[in-house]
Structures are given as structure tokens and as C-alpha cells.
Scaffold this motif. Structure first.
Motif, PDB file in Angstrom:
ATOM      1  N   LEU A  75       0.831  -1.202   0.000  1.00 51.27           N
ATOM      2  CA  LEU A  75       0.000   0.000   0.000  1.00 51.27           C
ATOM      3  C   LEU A  75       0.862   1.248   0.000  1.00 51.27           C
ATOM      4  N   TRP A  76       1.927   1.241   0.768  1.00 50.12           N
ATOM      5  CA  TRP A  76       2.796   2.419   0.831  1.00 50.12           C
ATOM      6  C   TRP A  76       3.413   2.710  -0.536  1.00 50.12           C
ATOM      7  N   ALA A  77       3.816   1.657  -1.259  1.00 50.06           N
ATOM      8  CA  ALA A  77       4.374   1.851  -2.599  1.00 50.06           C
ATOM      9  C   ALA A  77       3.339   2.456  -3.531  1.00 50.06           C
ATOM     10  N   ALA A  78       2.084   1.999  -3.434  1.00 46.31           N
ATOM     11  CA  ALA A  78       1.022   2.555  -4.273  1.00 46.31           C
ATOM     12  C   ALA A  78       0.730   4.000  -3.912  1.00 46.31           C
ATOM     13  N   MET A  79       0.785   4.335  -2.625  1.00 41.08           N
ATOM     14  CA  MET A  79       0.521   5.699  -2.189  1.00 41.08           C
ATOM     15  C   MET A  79       1.620   6.655  -2.649  1.00 41.08           C
ATOM     16  N   ARG A  80       2.850   6.184  -2.671  1.00 48.66           N
ATOM     17  CA  ARG A  80       3.971   7.064  -3.027  1.00 48.66           C
ATOM     18  C   ARG A  80       3.901   7.528  -4.484  1.00 48.66           C
ATOM     19  N   VAL A  81       3.317   6.716  -5.358  1.00 51.85           N
ATOM     20  CA  VAL A  81       3.271   7.094  -6.774  1.00 51.85           C
ATOM     21  C   VAL A  81       1.877   7.543  -7.209  1.00 51.85           C
ATOM     22  N   ALA A  82       0.931   7.580  -6.269  1.00 50.03           N
ATOM     23  CA  ALA A  82      -0.441   7.957  -6.617  1.00 50.03           C
ATOM     24  C   ALA A  82      -0.546   9.459  -6.872  1.00 50.03           C
ATOM     25  N   PRO A  83      -1.450   9.894  -7.745  1.00 51.43           N
ATOM     26  CA  PRO A  83      -1.704  11.333  -7.904  1.00 51.43           C
ATOM     27  C   PRO A  83      -2.280  11.905  -6.612  1.00 51.43           C
ATOM     28  N   ARG A  84      -2.008  13.185  -6.378  1.00 56.86           N
ATOM     29  CA  ARG A  84      -2.421  13.801  -5.119  1.00 56.86           C
ATOM     30  C   ARG A  84      -3.213  15.074  -5.378  1.00 56.86           C
ATOM     31  N   LEU A  85      -4.227  15.250  -4.546  1.00 56.04           N
ATOM     32  CA  LEU A  85      -4.998  16.495  -4.546  1.00 56.04           C
ATOM     33  C   LEU A  85      -4.766  17.165  -3.202  1.00 56.04           C
ATOM     34  N   GLU A  86      -4.183  18.339  -3.229  1.00 56.06           N
ATOM     35  CA  GLU A  86      -3.825  19.037  -1.998  1.00 56.06           C
ATOM     36  C   GLU A  86      -4.874  20.093  -1.656  1.00 56.06           C
ATOM     37  N   ILE A  87      -5.458  19.971  -0.459  1.00 58.86           N
ATOM     38  CA  ILE A  87      -6.422  20.958   0.025  1.00 58.86           C
ATOM     39  C   ILE A  87      -5.656  22.109   0.671  1.00 58.86           C
ATOM     40  N   ARG A  88      -5.997  23.320   0.270  1.00 51.65           N
ATOM     41  CA  ARG A  88      -5.419  24.509   0.891  1.00 51.65           C
ATOM     42  C   ARG A  88      -6.553  25.368   1.431  1.00 51.65           C
ATOM     43  N   ALA A  89      -6.328  25.942   2.597  1.00 49.41           N
ATOM     44  CA  ALA A  89      -7.352  26.769   3.233  1.00 49.41           C
ATOM     45  C   ALA A  89      -6.666  27.801   4.117  1.00 49.41           C
ATOM     46  N   PRO A  90      -7.325  28.941   4.380  1.00 45.56           N
ATOM     47  CA  PRO A  90      -6.727  29.954   5.257  1.00 45.56           C
ATOM     48  C   PRO A  90      -6.464  29.391   6.652  1.00 45.56           C
ATOM     49  N   LEU A  91      -5.435  29.927   7.296  1.00 46.53           N
ATOM     50  CA  LEU A  91      -5.073  29.452   8.633  1.00 46.53           C
ATOM     51  C   LEU A  91      -6.239  29.628   9.615  1.00 46.53           C
ATOM     52  N   THR A  92      -6.983  30.707   9.470  1.00 49.24           N
ATOM     53  CA  THR A  92      -8.107  30.941  10.386  1.00 49.24           C
ATOM     54  C   THR A  92      -9.202  29.880  10.206  1.00 49.24           C
ATOM     55  N   ALA A  93      -9.468  29.482   8.967  1.00 48.83           N
ATOM     56  CA  ALA A  93     -10.474  28.444   8.714  1.00 48.83           C
ATOM     57  C   ALA A  93     -10.010  27.106   9.267  1.00 48.83           C
ATOM     58  N   ARG A  94      -8.722  26.823   9.122  1.00 48.04           N
ATOM     59  CA  ARG A  94      -8.180  25.562   9.640  1.00 48.04           C
ATOM     60  C   ARG A  94      -8.242  25.543  11.162  1.00 48.04           C
ATOM     61  N   ALA A  95      -7.910  26.663  11.784  1.00 48.38           N
ATOM     62  CA  ALA A  95      -7.950  26.727  13.247  1.00 48.38           C
ATOM     63  C   ALA A  95      -9.367  26.551  13.768  1.00 48.38           C
ATOM     64  N   ALA A  96     -10.338  27.170  13.095  1.00 49.13           N
ATOM     65  CA  ALA A  96     -11.733  27.032  13.513  1.00 49.13           C
ATOM     66  C   ALA A  96     -12.192  25.587  13.372  1.00 49.13           C
ATOM     67  N   PHE A  97     -11.747  24.924  12.305  1.00 46.68           N
ATOM     68  CA  PHE A  97     -12.116  23.519  12.122  1.00 46.68           C
ATOM     69  C   PHE A  97     -11.518  22.656  13.228  1.00 46.68           C
ATOM     70  N   LEU A  98     -10.233  22.833  13.535  1.00 42.65           N
ATOM     71  CA  LEU A  98      -9.578  22.021  14.555  1.00 42.65           C
ATOM     72  C   LEU A  98     -10.202  22.221  15.927  1.00 42.65           C
ATOM     73  N   ALA A  99     -10.617  23.428  16.220  1.00 47.26           N
ATOM     74  CA  ALA A  99     -11.198  23.717  17.536  1.00 47.26           C
ATOM     75  C   ALA A  99     -12.477  22.924  17.779  1.00 47.26           C
ATOM     76  N   THR A 100     -13.152  22.537  16.699  1.00 49.34           N
ATOM     77  CA  THR A 100     -14.379  21.735  16.847  1.00 49.34           C
ATOM     78  C   THR A 100     -14.127  20.256  16.589  1.00 49.34           C
ATOM     79  N   ALA A 101     -13.077  19.924  15.815  1.00 44.71           N
ATOM     80  CA  ALA A 101     -12.832  18.527  15.448  1.00 44.71           C
ATOM     81  C   ALA A 101     -12.155  17.744  16.565  1.00 44.71           C
ATOM     82  N   TYR A 102     -11.385  18.400  17.412  1.00 46.02           N
ATOM     83  CA  TYR A 102     -10.634  17.712  18.464  1.00 46.02           C
ATOM     84  C   TYR A 102     -11.267  17.982  19.829  1.00 46.02           C
ATOM     85  N   THR A 103     -12.551  17.717  19.935  1.00 49.84           N
ATOM     86  CA  THR A 103     -13.242  17.989  21.192  1.00 49.84           C
ATOM     87  C   THR A 103     -12.756  17.106  22.332  1.00 49.84           C
ATOM     88  N   ASP A 104     -12.183  15.925  22.019  1.00 50.09           N
ATOM     89  CA  ASP A 104     -11.643  15.080  23.083  1.00 50.09           C
ATOM     90  C   ASP A 104     -10.500  15.778  23.805  1.00 50.09           C
TER      91      ASP A 104
END
Length: 348
Positions: free
Chosen positions: A231-260
Motif C-alpha cells: 500500500l505504501w508503494a502505491a501511495m507514493r506514486v499515486a496522484p495527489r490532490l492538496e487541500i489549501r485553506a486559510p489558517l483561520t479556517a483551519r484553526a476554527a475547524f480544529l477547535a471543533t474537530a478535536y473535542t476530546d
């Protein structure tokens, strides 16, 4: 009694058993087992140890005699308990470590009851060989698309939205029971490496290799679990789609995603302590103060900008495939739903 040999993982399903019964001791079952199997041990861990000592210290004959009595007693307990309601047309598949006396004895008893019993020749070892062949020895046939992006870009959440949109998804973090970073441990202890591989092999077996499979970009380890070589070999050569987002949007998401973690500031402060070897004492104390104050978004922004993002950029520089990029200004549920449907339509 019908003796079965495994030629592939798909041959387990082809047997068509109503229940897969693992008769090994509980500790053996806990380390790894065929997915979907139930544990009906014919020897407990203590009993297995006792029989082994008799075999080594006294005689093989006495060990077999003592073992047979224990197996019979435990088989009777299972027949009166979990198997009491099974009807005459019920068909179990029984296995132990190597298709030896434990599973053979139990299968014989069930066969004498009148059930159509399938007996796995060579036992768990034959199953484990098939898992190893898939994940270590054979290139995977699956078409993989990696969903990449820095910490907080909602990759795991987007995978779930992709699944809901009808896409084919392999959730490595879910299988590994870890979110892939220092802060990613869940409240559930990770299974053994073998159990992770069993669940991974089962998940891959259920996927259609002709369809695109979305996989979250990971390092070679998720928590303490290694991604197997095929699986690792397949992942290393697979095409990739990179998500980019503003730091503020990412921080707001993390603040709700890691409630534990936000619900347990002391645990979060302890995890921040593990970063002391990478950052100045003043920085660590500032982050811990933000955790005590419950200033989650500011803390998330600082952790990403000073710790995670620099490491992500270094890993990206070493990647074999340059990614396509997708800019998301927000990471709320509606945005992720719309994005998932758009991606599924675009790449399906």
C-alpha cells in the motif's frame, strides 16, 4: 465435516459460513483474527499454558489427555451458551492456530451434533499467509487518489463526505484508530500491527480495483502502526490532490474537530509537553497557557504555523508526485459536502 483450504482472502467469503469461530485462546484472538470471527476458546490462556507445561515437563500423552478434558468441558459450555439457539441448517467455519487438535476436536463435536461444519486447514496461519501476500508481496491493483493537505484542512472529514457522495474511500486513520499526529491518539488503544493489517486487507478486498479509491495522505506510520509495503508503494506514486485553506479556517475547524482534547485541557497540556525538544521553553509555556485559558483557535493557529506547517512543507518537497491544488475558503459541513460531490463527479 468439510475441510477448506484458503487460496485467497476471497475464498473465506466463498465458503458461505454463517459464523466464523476462532477457538484459540483469548490472547491469541486479541492479537489478530479473521475479521468477523467470534472467539469461542476451547482452552483459556491459563489452560493452554498448563497443557504446554505438562507436555514439556511430563509427557505428550498426559498433556493430550488433560487437554482433551478441558476442550470437552469448554465445548460443552459453548454448546449450552452461545450456540444453544443454532438450528439444524446452521453452518460454522472453525479454525485455530494451525488446523490442529484444538479446532479439529471442536469441529468434530459440532459435526456430531449434526451441523454442516467447515474446518479451515492450516488454520490461522493459512489466513495470515494470504494477508501477507496481499500487503507485502504483491503490487496492489487499486487506483488510488491521495487527499493531501496540511494539518487542519479537514481531510478526514472530506473523506467521509466523499463516501457519502458515493465515492470509494479507504479510511486508514479509522482502521489504525489514530488521527496520525502527536495529538491524534483516540481514547481507544490501537490494535496490534497484525490486526491493523487484517482490517486493512479486509477493507481492500471489499473495494473495486477498477474504481478510484480516495486515501488520505499519510506518513508511513499512523501512530504506532506501519502502512504495509504494497500500500505504501502505491501511495507514493499515486496522484495527489492538496487541500489549501486559510489558517483561520483551519484553526476554527480544529477547535471543533478535536473535542476530546478541548474537553480535557490537562491532557492537551501533557501532549504539548512532548514538543519541548522541538521548541523553546517560552513557546511551550505560551501554548500551555493558551490551553489553560481555552483559547483553542489561537493555540491551533500557533501550533500549525510554528510546528506542523514547516514539517508538512518539508515532506511535500520530498514527495514523488507534485499535487493538484484545491483552495477552500471555508471548512464547514456545507462546503465539504459540496466539495465532495464536485470531486466525485470530476474524478469518478
Amino acid at each position: 465435516m468439510i475441510r477448506q483450504s484458503l487460496t485467497s482472502l476471497s475464498s473465506i467469503a466463498a465458503i458461505g459460513a454463517d459464523l466464523i469461530i476462532d477457538v484459540r485462546a483469548p490472547s491469541e484472538f486479541a492479537e489478530d483474527h479473521i475479521p468477523g470471527a467470534v472467539n469461542l476458546p476451547v482452552l483459556s490462556d491459563a489452560e493452554r499454558s498448563e497443557v504446554g507445561k505438562i507436555y514439556v515437563q511430563e509427557s505428550a500423552f498426559k498433556a493430550r489427555k488433560v487437554g482433551a478434558a478441558l476442550v470437552a468441558a469448554n465445548a460443552a459450555r459453548h454448546l449450552r451458551g452461545p450456540l444453544a439457539q443454532m438450528q439444524g441448517d446452521w453452518q460454522p467455519l472453525v479454525y485455530c492456530w494451525r488446523g490442529g487438535q484444538r479446532s479439529g476436536a471442536f469441529a468434530t463435536i459440532l459435526d456430531q451434533v449434526g451441523w454442516r461444519v467447515h474446518f479451515l486447514e492450516e488454520g490461522y496461519r493459512s489466513y495470515r499467509r494470504q494477508v501477507s501476500a496481499m500487503l507485502y508481496d504483491t503490487p496492489l491493483p487499486h487506483r488510488i487518489m491521495l487527499l493531501d493537505g496540511g494539518t487542519g484542512t479537514a481531510k478526514t472529514a472530506l473523506l467521509q463526505h466523499l463516501r457519502d457522495a458515493g465515492a470509494q474511500v479507504l479510511d486508514l486513520e479509522g482502521l489504525a484508530e489514530h488521527r496520525g499526529s502527536l495529538f491524534g491518539a483516540t481514547n481507544t488503544e490501537q490494535h496490534s500491527q497484525k490486526m491493523f493489517e487484517s482490517q486493512l486487507a479486509s477493507a481492500l478486498q471489499a473495494l473495486d480495483p477498477a474504481r478510484l479509491t480516495w486515501v488520505e495522505g499519510e506518513s508511513s506510520k499512523i501512530g504506532a502502526r506501519m502502512i504495509p509495503p504494497a500500500l505504501w508503494a502505491a501511495m507514493r506514486v499515486a496522484p495527489r490532490l492538496e487541500i489549501r485553506a486559510p489558517l483561520t479556517a483551519r484553526a476554527a475547524f480544529l477547535a471543533t474537530a478535536y473535542t476530546d482534547l478541548t474537553d480535557d485541557p490537562d491532557a492537551l497540556i501533557g501532549k504539548i509537553e512532548h514538543l519541548r525538544n522541538y521548541h523553546a521553553t517560552a513557546t511551550i509555556e505560551e501554548w500551555q497557557a493558551l490551553a489553560r485559558a481555552g483559547n483553542w483557535e489561537t493555540l491551533a493557529e500557533q501550533l500549525m504555523s510554528h510546528h506542523y506547517d514547516p514539517r508538512y512543507l518539508k515532506s511535500q518537497a520530498r514527495a514523488e508526485q507534485k499535487p493538484q491544488q484545491l483552495r477552500l475558503e471555508r471548512l464547514d459541513s456545507q462546503t465539504l459536502t459540496e466539495t465532495a460531490h464536485s470531486l466525485h463527479a470530476r474524478f469518478n
